[in-house]
Scaffold this active site. Sequence first.
Site, PDB file in Angstrom:
ATOM      1  N   GLU A 100      -8.975  -2.045   4.811  1.00  0.00           N
ATOM      2  CA  GLU A 100      -9.749  -0.833   5.142  1.00  0.00           C
ATOM      3  C   GLU A 100      -9.623   0.042   3.909  1.00  0.00           C
ATOM      4  OE1 GLU A 100     -11.387  -0.668   7.826  1.00  0.00           O
ATOM      5  OE2 GLU A 100     -10.394  -2.099   9.145  1.00  0.00           O
ATOM      6  N   CYS A 132     -10.577   8.542   6.406  1.00  0.00           N
ATOM      7  CA  CYS A 132     -11.383   7.468   5.820  1.00  0.00           C
ATOM      8  C   CYS A 132     -12.793   7.470   6.388  1.00  0.00           C
ATOM      9  CB  CYS A 132     -10.708   6.133   6.081  1.00  0.00           C
ATOM     10  SG  CYS A 132     -10.205   5.951   7.782  1.00  0.00           S
TER      11      CYS A 132
HETATM   12  P1  NAP Z   1      -3.357   3.546  -2.384  1.00  0.00           P
HETATM   13  O1  NAP Z   1      -2.802   4.180  -3.580  1.00  0.00           O
HETATM   14  O2  NAP Z   1      -4.204   2.347  -2.547  1.00  0.00           O
HETATM   15  O3  NAP Z   1      -2.105   3.253  -1.453  1.00  0.00           O
HETATM   16  C1  NAP Z   1      -2.256   2.652  -0.197  1.00  0.00           C
HETATM   17  C2  NAP Z   1      -0.983   1.942   0.180  1.00  0.00           C
HETATM   18  O4  NAP Z   1      -0.758   0.870  -0.732  1.00  0.00           O
HETATM   19  C3  NAP Z   1       0.268   2.816   0.108  1.00  0.00           C
HETATM   20  O5  NAP Z   1       1.152   2.415   1.133  1.00  0.00           O
HETATM   21  C4  NAP Z   1       0.853   2.460  -1.246  1.00  0.00           C
HETATM   22  O6  NAP Z   1       2.228   2.676  -1.310  1.00  0.00           O
HETATM   23  C5  NAP Z   1       0.540   0.986  -1.292  1.00  0.00           C
HETATM   24  N1  NAP Z   1       0.520   0.419  -2.620  1.00  0.00           N
HETATM   25  C6  NAP Z   1       0.038   0.981  -3.750  1.00  0.00           C
HETATM   26  N2  NAP Z   1       0.155   0.118  -4.773  1.00  0.00           N
HETATM   27  C7  NAP Z   1       0.724  -1.009  -4.267  1.00  0.00           C
HETATM   28  C8  NAP Z   1       1.108  -2.252  -4.824  1.00  0.00           C
HETATM   29  N3  NAP Z   1       0.909  -2.535  -6.113  1.00  0.00           N
HETATM   30  N4  NAP Z   1       1.691  -3.170  -4.028  1.00  0.00           N
HETATM   31  C9  NAP Z   1       1.881  -2.919  -2.720  1.00  0.00           C
HETATM   32  N5  NAP Z   1       1.534  -1.753  -2.125  1.00  0.00           N
HETATM   33  C10 NAP Z   1       0.956  -0.815  -2.899  1.00  0.00           C
HETATM   34  O7  NAP Z   1      -4.228   4.539  -1.534  1.00  0.00           O
HETATM   35  P2  NAP Z   1      -3.883   6.012  -1.145  1.00  0.00           P
HETATM   36  O8  NAP Z   1      -4.193   6.843  -2.337  1.00  0.00           O
HETATM   37  O9  NAP Z   1      -2.557   6.107  -0.521  1.00  0.00           O
HETATM   38  O10 NAP Z   1      -4.930   6.251   0.003  1.00  0.00           O
HETATM   39  C11 NAP Z   1      -6.149   6.907  -0.183  1.00  0.00           C
HETATM   40  C12 NAP Z   1      -7.278   5.947  -0.052  1.00  0.00           C
HETATM   41  O11 NAP Z   1      -7.159   5.240   1.178  1.00  0.00           O
HETATM   42  C13 NAP Z   1      -8.609   6.639   0.017  1.00  0.00           C
HETATM   43  O12 NAP Z   1      -9.415   6.096  -0.978  1.00  0.00           O
HETATM   44  C14 NAP Z   1      -9.170   6.304   1.381  1.00  0.00           C
HETATM   45  O13 NAP Z   1     -10.538   6.030   1.392  1.00  0.00           O
HETATM   46  C15 NAP Z   1      -8.443   5.099   1.771  1.00  0.00           C
HETATM   47  N6  NAP Z   1      -8.276   5.061   3.211  1.00  0.00           N
HETATM   48  C16 NAP Z   1      -9.005   4.175   3.922  1.00  0.00           C
HETATM   49  C17 NAP Z   1      -8.863   4.119   5.287  1.00  0.00           C
HETATM   50  C18 NAP Z   1      -9.635   3.141   6.110  1.00  0.00           C
HETATM   51  O14 NAP Z   1      -9.310   2.942   7.276  1.00  0.00           O
HETATM   52  N7  NAP Z   1     -10.643   2.524   5.563  1.00  0.00           N
HETATM   53  C19 NAP Z   1      -7.958   4.958   5.921  1.00  0.00           C
HETATM   54  C20 NAP Z   1      -7.246   5.846   5.161  1.00  0.00           C
HETATM   55  C21 NAP Z   1      -7.401   5.889   3.797  1.00  0.00           C
HETATM   56  P3  NAP Z   1       2.833   3.930  -2.101  1.00  0.00           P
HETATM   57  O15 NAP Z   1       2.404   5.150  -1.379  1.00  0.00           O
HETATM   58  O16 NAP Z   1       4.299   3.690  -2.021  1.00  0.00           O
HETATM   59  O17 NAP Z   1       2.287   3.870  -3.481  1.00  0.00           O
END
Ligand code: NAP
Length: 514
Positions: A255, A294
């Site tokens: 997602e 999201c």
């Molecule tokens: P993100 O940086 O991609 O992080 C998401 C998750 O992935 C966090 O738990 C993060 O952990 C983890 N992560 C990051 N790098 C990783 C790696 N190399 N290996 C394993 N895990 C890793 O996204 P975000 O900035 O937190 O979230 C914002 C984005 O999420 C927005 O773009 C939004 O559109 C999207 N979103 C989508 C939905 C949906 O249902 N479609 C819902 C909510 C949000 P850490 O925090 O420890 O880095």
Amino acid sequence: MTDIIGLQGYSADRWLPIGDGTELISAIDGSTVARMPDQADVGEMLDHARKVGGPALRKMTFQQRGKMLRALAEALGARKEELYALSSHTGATRSDSAFDIEGGIGTFFVYASKAKSMPDAHVMLDGGREAISKGDFQGQHILAPLTGAAIHINAYNFPVWGMLEKLAPTLLAGMPAIVKPATVGSYLTQAAFRIMIESGALPDGAVQLLLGSTGDLFDRLDGQDSVAFTGSAETANLLKAHPNIIANTVRFTAEQDSLNASVLGPDVKPDAPEFDLYVKEVVREMTQKTGQKCTAIRRILVPAAVIDPVQTAIAKRLGKMTIGDPREETTRLGALAGIGQRDDVIANLATLRDEAELVLGGAIPELEGDLQKGAFFNATLLRHDRPLDGDKIHAVEAFGPVATLMPYEDMGEAVAIANAGQGSLALSIFSRESSAVGQLVAGVSPFHGRILIVDRDNAEFSSGHGAALPHLQHGGPGRAGGGAELGGMIGMMPYLQRSAIQASEAILATIGEI
Ligand code: NAP
């Protein structure tokens, strides 16, 4: 904040040492809320999920696991004020927190109810018998839980719901989970996780909490494991392309970013009830959870003839939104999850402004005292008058209180603009003209995971554009990640394997009892 929380992961049915590492900062005033622990042993977690959690959950029937979900929901409900108290440090107002906390608990209750109509058995029949020969030899599909671990990687915007909406279908399906919350608000996720453990409702090994990095977890996964990711497209693309995920065909659902649209119907004039309903919904979507949903409306599509009145009405309503300390009852717009997240919003807004004109907002508000150290950002309305010439407005998600107003001339253009998002989670239509609604639904449904249609008669019952419901699919194609969570059985499918059984009727009749 007086007491700093030393965070603890949970592995192999024990709490890990209290964290004294990286500080997690309050979104309101910059104070330290919690400290991260050391890296956990992910090998131990995986081993425990496979050897202890999975067998324990698979001993239970679907109905027994449903009762377990109900007990967990009740335990969380009884202690929810502990969660509200922490939630404000994520920047959330009381009503934002309710969306996260009560929404998560409600998801468990709905899945618990759905389990009542599932078999009191260990495998589930999928569809009916298939006649495949003239004699007593038929086909039947069945569903059984995978024997590995479900890895849940969650985004920062819903520290409670994000965990619970993935756990409900996973646990009901019969798989143990390793939950990895986003770091920034993980103190709130940990608090909810702790309540579930202390409820005593879970069998050993059913859930584990991984704080911080996933270490070499992805190198260790195999075809009986399943990964459910929520977050940015960038991270999703990195993880789904991990060589081990590809080599072992590890299930991976995502997602990710979504440029959701809301369309005001061509029939709606400024004096129609749908006009006001539309303006209210757009403003609610821009400001609820400070736009960090999201599913939030990012693109506001209106008939060209009414774009100016719509702009005036939205700007007027946004102008009344009190921004500030989310603990104050009068506050309508809280803070973003952190300064880093606000920096991302500012950077993405700058990209959007290469194409779109700023109508309102676009700046950090001037607040008093410690709130100056918080992650606040004004609600921001942009406008683009030739949306089909735009590119970034359909591709760049400023994950905050930011949306772009755009006109359309006819239904064909409305469909083209909506679909230019290349796949979104949710689209809403405000109209009571069934032919316009029909044309829109037919045109946009291949690009949208959920479509909400609101008019004056159903508005009071509407669940709202942004609410992902446990009864209905949450997920969208293309840019939105291609995942399908929630939706009752739909959300359980990543954790169940379908097998086609070919046998005589006497054998098939026993299969559902296994
Ligand atoms: P993100 O940086 O991609 O992080 C998401 C998750 O992935 C966090 O738990 C993060 O952990 C983890 N992560 C990051 N790098 C990783 C790696 N190399 N290996 C394993 N895990 C890793 O996204 P975000 O900035 O937190 O979230 C914002 C984005 O999420 C927005 O773009 C939004 O559109 C999207 N979103 C989508 C939905 C949906 O249902 N479609 C819902 C909510 C949000 P850490 O925090 O420890 O880095």
